[in-house]
Design a protein around this motif. Structure first.
Motif, PDB file in Angstrom:
ATOM      1  N   ALA A  65       0.835  -1.205   0.000  1.00  0.00           N
ATOM      2  CA  ALA A  65       0.000   0.000   0.000  1.00  0.00           C
ATOM      3  C   ALA A  65       0.871   1.257   0.000  1.00  0.00           C
ATOM      4  O   ALA A  65       0.593   2.215  -0.741  1.00  0.00           O
ATOM      5  CB  ALA A  65      -0.927  -0.008   1.216  1.00  0.00           C
ATOM      6  N   LEU A  66       1.928   1.264   0.797  1.00  0.00           N
ATOM      7  CA  LEU A  66       2.821   2.431   0.822  1.00  0.00           C
ATOM      8  C   LEU A  66       3.499   2.619  -0.528  1.00  0.00           C
ATOM      9  O   LEU A  66       3.662   3.753  -1.003  1.00  0.00           O
ATOM     10  CB  LEU A  66       3.867   2.280   1.927  1.00  0.00           C
ATOM     11  CG  LEU A  66       3.342   2.239   3.361  1.00  0.00           C
ATOM     12  CD1 LEU A  66       4.503   2.236   4.356  1.00  0.00           C
ATOM     13  CD2 LEU A  66       2.395   3.393   3.651  1.00  0.00           C
ATOM     14  N   LEU A  67       3.895   1.517  -1.152  1.00  0.00           N
ATOM     15  CA  LEU A  67       4.497   1.616  -2.488  1.00  0.00           C
ATOM     16  C   LEU A  67       3.517   2.204  -3.495  1.00  0.00           C
ATOM     17  O   LEU A  67       3.908   2.964  -4.389  1.00  0.00           O
ATOM     18  CB  LEU A  67       4.962   0.231  -2.950  1.00  0.00           C
ATOM     19  CG  LEU A  67       6.240  -0.302  -2.287  1.00  0.00           C
ATOM     20  CD1 LEU A  67       6.365  -1.805  -2.529  1.00  0.00           C
ATOM     21  CD2 LEU A  67       7.468   0.431  -2.817  1.00  0.00           C
ATOM     22  N   ALA A  94      13.072   0.984   3.878  1.00  0.00           N
ATOM     23  CA  ALA A  94      13.861   0.134   2.974  1.00  0.00           C
ATOM     24  C   ALA A  94      13.249   0.030   1.588  1.00  0.00           C
ATOM     25  O   ALA A  94      13.961   0.111   0.579  1.00  0.00           O
ATOM     26  CB  ALA A  94      14.011  -1.262   3.575  1.00  0.00           C
ATOM     27  N   TRP A  95      11.947  -0.152   1.488  1.00  0.00           N
ATOM     28  CA  TRP A  95      11.320  -0.415   0.183  1.00  0.00           C
ATOM     29  C   TRP A  95      10.722   0.844  -0.443  1.00  0.00           C
ATOM     30  O   TRP A  95      10.967   1.136  -1.606  1.00  0.00           O
ATOM     31  CB  TRP A  95      10.240  -1.485   0.308  1.00  0.00           C
ATOM     32  CG  TRP A  95      10.695  -2.749   0.960  1.00  0.00           C
ATOM     33  CD1 TRP A  95      10.029  -3.471   1.912  1.00  0.00           C
ATOM     34  CD2 TRP A  95      11.922  -3.471   0.725  1.00  0.00           C
ATOM     35  NE1 TRP A  95      10.756  -4.568   2.287  1.00  0.00           N
ATOM     36  CE2 TRP A  95      11.917  -4.596   1.575  1.00  0.00           C
ATOM     37  CE3 TRP A  95      13.020  -3.261  -0.102  1.00  0.00           C
ATOM     38  CZ2 TRP A  95      12.972  -5.513   1.612  1.00  0.00           C
ATOM     39  CZ3 TRP A  95      14.072  -4.167  -0.071  1.00  0.00           C
ATOM     40  CH2 TRP A  95      14.041  -5.274   0.766  1.00  0.00           C
ATOM     41  N   SER A  96       9.926   1.592   0.321  1.00  0.00           N
ATOM     42  CA  SER A  96       9.287   2.784  -0.248  1.00  0.00           C
ATOM     43  C   SER A  96      10.159   4.018  -0.114  1.00  0.00           C
ATOM     44  O   SER A  96       9.950   5.002  -0.818  1.00  0.00           O
ATOM     45  CB  SER A  96       7.942   3.052   0.445  1.00  0.00           C
ATOM     46  OG  SER A  96       7.069   1.970   0.284  1.00  0.00           O
ATOM     47  N   THR A 214      -5.469   0.401  -8.581  1.00  0.00           N
ATOM     48  CA  THR A 214      -4.470   0.265  -7.520  1.00  0.00           C
ATOM     49  C   THR A 214      -4.085  -1.194  -7.318  1.00  0.00           C
ATOM     50  O   THR A 214      -2.901  -1.520  -7.147  1.00  0.00           O
ATOM     51  CB  THR A 214      -5.002   0.846  -6.200  1.00  0.00           C
ATOM     52  OG1 THR A 214      -5.246   2.247  -6.368  1.00  0.00           O
ATOM     53  CG2 THR A 214      -4.008   0.644  -5.066  1.00  0.00           C
ATOM     54  N   ILE A 215      -5.051  -2.093  -7.382  1.00  0.00           N
ATOM     55  CA  ILE A 215      -4.757  -3.506  -7.161  1.00  0.00           C
ATOM     56  C   ILE A 215      -3.962  -4.092  -8.331  1.00  0.00           C
ATOM     57  O   ILE A 215      -3.149  -5.008  -8.140  1.00  0.00           O
ATOM     58  CB  ILE A 215      -6.051  -4.291  -6.893  1.00  0.00           C
ATOM     59  CG1 ILE A 215      -6.726  -3.768  -5.615  1.00  0.00           C
ATOM     60  CG2 ILE A 215      -5.778  -5.779  -6.746  1.00  0.00           C
ATOM     61  CD1 ILE A 215      -5.826  -3.745  -4.383  1.00  0.00           C
ATOM     62  N   ARG A 220       1.813  -6.213  -9.190  1.00  0.00           N
ATOM     63  CA  ARG A 220       3.198  -6.142  -9.654  1.00  0.00           C
ATOM     64  C   ARG A 220       4.164  -5.966  -8.473  1.00  0.00           C
ATOM     65  O   ARG A 220       5.211  -6.616  -8.409  1.00  0.00           O
ATOM     66  CB  ARG A 220       3.364  -5.004 -10.652  1.00  0.00           C
ATOM     67  CG  ARG A 220       4.814  -4.826 -11.149  1.00  0.00           C
ATOM     68  CD  ARG A 220       4.898  -3.856 -12.302  1.00  0.00           C
ATOM     69  NE  ARG A 220       6.290  -3.572 -12.647  1.00  0.00           N
ATOM     70  CZ  ARG A 220       7.063  -4.378 -13.380  1.00  0.00           C
ATOM     71  NH1 ARG A 220       6.587  -5.521 -13.835  1.00  0.00           N
ATOM     72  NH2 ARG A 220       8.306  -4.046 -13.649  1.00  0.00           N
ATOM     73  N   PHE A 221       3.794  -5.100  -7.515  1.00  0.00           N
ATOM     74  CA  PHE A 221       4.639  -4.921  -6.336  1.00  0.00           C
ATOM     75  C   PHE A 221       4.733  -6.226  -5.539  1.00  0.00           C
ATOM     76  O   PHE A 221       5.790  -6.549  -4.993  1.00  0.00           O
ATOM     77  CB  PHE A 221       4.102  -3.795  -5.451  1.00  0.00           C
ATOM     78  CG  PHE A 221       4.366  -2.413  -5.985  1.00  0.00           C
ATOM     79  CD1 PHE A 221       5.633  -2.051  -6.409  1.00  0.00           C
ATOM     80  CD2 PHE A 221       3.343  -1.474  -6.043  1.00  0.00           C
ATOM     81  CE1 PHE A 221       5.885  -0.769  -6.893  1.00  0.00           C
ATOM     82  CE2 PHE A 221       3.585  -0.188  -6.531  1.00  0.00           C
ATOM     83  CZ  PHE A 221       4.857   0.163  -6.954  1.00  0.00           C
ATOM     84  N   ARG A 222       3.620  -6.963  -5.465  1.00  0.00           N
ATOM     85  CA  ARG A 222       3.662  -8.251  -4.757  1.00  0.00           C
ATOM     86  C   ARG A 222       4.695  -9.172  -5.381  1.00  0.00           C
ATOM     87  O   ARG A 222       5.461  -9.841  -4.680  1.00  0.00           O
ATOM     88  CB  ARG A 222       2.281  -8.919  -4.778  1.00  0.00           C
ATOM     89  CG  ARG A 222       2.225 -10.226  -3.989  1.00  0.00           C
ATOM     90  CD  ARG A 222       0.881 -10.929  -4.129  1.00  0.00           C
ATOM     91  NE  ARG A 222       0.694 -11.473  -5.475  1.00  0.00           N
ATOM     92  CZ  ARG A 222      -0.346 -12.243  -5.815  1.00  0.00           C
ATOM     93  NH1 ARG A 222      -1.289 -12.537  -4.912  1.00  0.00           N
ATOM     94  NH2 ARG A 222      -0.458 -12.697  -7.043  1.00  0.00           N
ATOM     95  N   LYS A 223       4.742  -9.192  -6.700  1.00  0.00           N
ATOM     96  CA  LYS A 223       5.721 -10.032  -7.389  1.00  0.00           C
ATOM     97  C   LYS A 223       7.139  -9.555  -7.093  1.00  0.00           C
ATOM     98  O   LYS A 223       8.046 -10.363  -6.840  1.00  0.00           O
ATOM     99  CB  LYS A 223       5.444 -10.017  -8.902  1.00  0.00           C
ATOM    100  CG  LYS A 223       6.356 -10.930  -9.710  1.00  0.00           C
ATOM    101  CD  LYS A 223       6.132 -12.392  -9.355  1.00  0.00           C
ATOM    102  CE  LYS A 223       6.985 -13.298 -10.244  1.00  0.00           C
ATOM    103  NZ  LYS A 223       6.886 -14.715  -9.819  1.00  0.00           N
TER     104      LYS A 223
END
Length: 345
Positions: A65-67, A94-96, A214-215, A220-223
């Motif tokens: 969600a933050l990404l 670290a990620w966003s 958004t989903i 893609r972010f999940r991957k």
């Protein structure tokens, strides 16, 4: 042992195991797992959102969600002790690449406290992008975020062009406690994270819910984060069973927590926050580890959530017949450590 460290310690019921064993599966990275597809559809309907994405954990759901909402260097406004900043291993940084700003104290806050921390759009400030609320709030003792405050916060956020994210890991508890539907609680938010392994008793899994666009990005972010799963319908079946059979019974967990809280409240020297859902928060005049050890010696597992604070969490695997036993044991353990502190050496 009676394990009350968290509502994540539950094991699948026999009926849940049967549902998992019978689950129809496919490769979900190809979008071909019918059980995951059904879980995502049902979860979206319950939360009142257009779409949902099944993910391995609540941490991944919050971080995706933050990404989706931010760019590197942006700011996320949260309540004190929010899970996405306190319990997710620094993943936001670290990620966003975001930083966090705290509104209010104690976990919950109101619209005026939000206004106080929204920075003006100067080049030398980080850009506020999203307001993230937690309902129920874990470190605040399982408190339900008042919906009137949520609506007022959302109004302020919209006026400043900010997105709204709900960490609703225990939104099921918030719904039962408040009498409001899950969809009503989720309505003010652009994205919502829900958990199937807290309270509902599924072995693993969360979902991120929001609008369809958004989903798509979230998938893609999940991957990217390694969350693309294959024949994970066996996990989704457990979550589906939990949604269908374990939501209404959360009232039993809340009642058990009130019994435990009332018993400990009788111990002079210990302080128990008002019990709203399934979390009992005990503040002590001694080190929390002392109560953890004394409770273990009496057959009850609890966890320290601060230097002098202990958290007790009721759940599906606490039989009604053992609630009084757990309450008495914890009260005795609390009395022992408090008395030990008060007795001069």
């Amino acid at each position: 042992m009676i394990d009350l460290r968290s509502d994540t310690v539950t094991r699948p019921t026999a009926a849940m195991r049967e549902a998992m064993a019978r689950a129809e599966v496919g490769d979900d990275v190809y979008g071909e797992d019918p059980t995951i597809t059904r879980l995502e559809k049902v979860t979206a309907e319950i939360t009142g959102k257009a779409a949902a994405l099944f993910v391995p954990s609540g941490t991944m759901s919050n971080q995706i969600a933050l990404l989706c909402h931010t760019q590197r260097g942006d700011e996320v406004i949260i309540g004190e002790g929010a899970h996405c900043a306190f319990y997710e291993s620094g993943a936001g940084a670290a990620w966003s690449g975001v930083q966090f700003e705290i509104a209010g104290r104690g976990g919950l806050f109101g619209p005026d406290e939000l206004k106080e921390v929204i920075k003006p759009p100067y080049d030398y400030h980080p850009r506020p992008r999203v307001v993230a609320l937690e309902n129920t709030h874990n470190r605040a003792g399982g408190r339900v975020f008042p919906q009137r405050d949520v609506l007022s916060i959302a109004e302020v956020a919209r006026a400043h062009g900010l997105a709204m994210h709900l960490d609703g890991a225990r939104v099921w508890n918030a719904s039962v406690a408040s009498g409001l539907s899950v969809a009503e609680l989720c309505a003010p938010f652009d994205t919502v994270s829900v958990c199937f392994s807290k309270g509902l008793g599924a072995p693993v899994g969360s979902a991120l819910c929001g609008d369809a666009q958004t989903i798509v990005r979230a998938r893609r972010f999940r991957k990217m984060l390694g969350g693309g799963m294959r024949q994970a319908g066996v996990l989704a079946a457990g979550a589906l069973h939990a949604l269908e059979h374990h939501r209404a019974r959360l009232a039993e967990d809340h009642a058990a927590a009130r019994v435990i809280g009332a018993a400990i409240r009788e111990v002079s020297g210990a302080s128990v926050r008002e019990v709203e859902t399934n979390i009992v928060q005990i503040d002590l005049p001694v080190a929390a580890d002392e109560l953890v050890a004394a409770a273990r010696a009496r057959g009850v597992l609890v966890g320290a959530s601060g230097a002098r604070r202990v958290r007790v969490v009721t759940h599906l695997d606490l039989p009604a017949a053992r609630v009084s036993e757990a309450a008495a044991a914890l009260a005795d353990a609390t009395r022992e450590v408090v008395t030990r502190k008060a007795t001069p050496t």
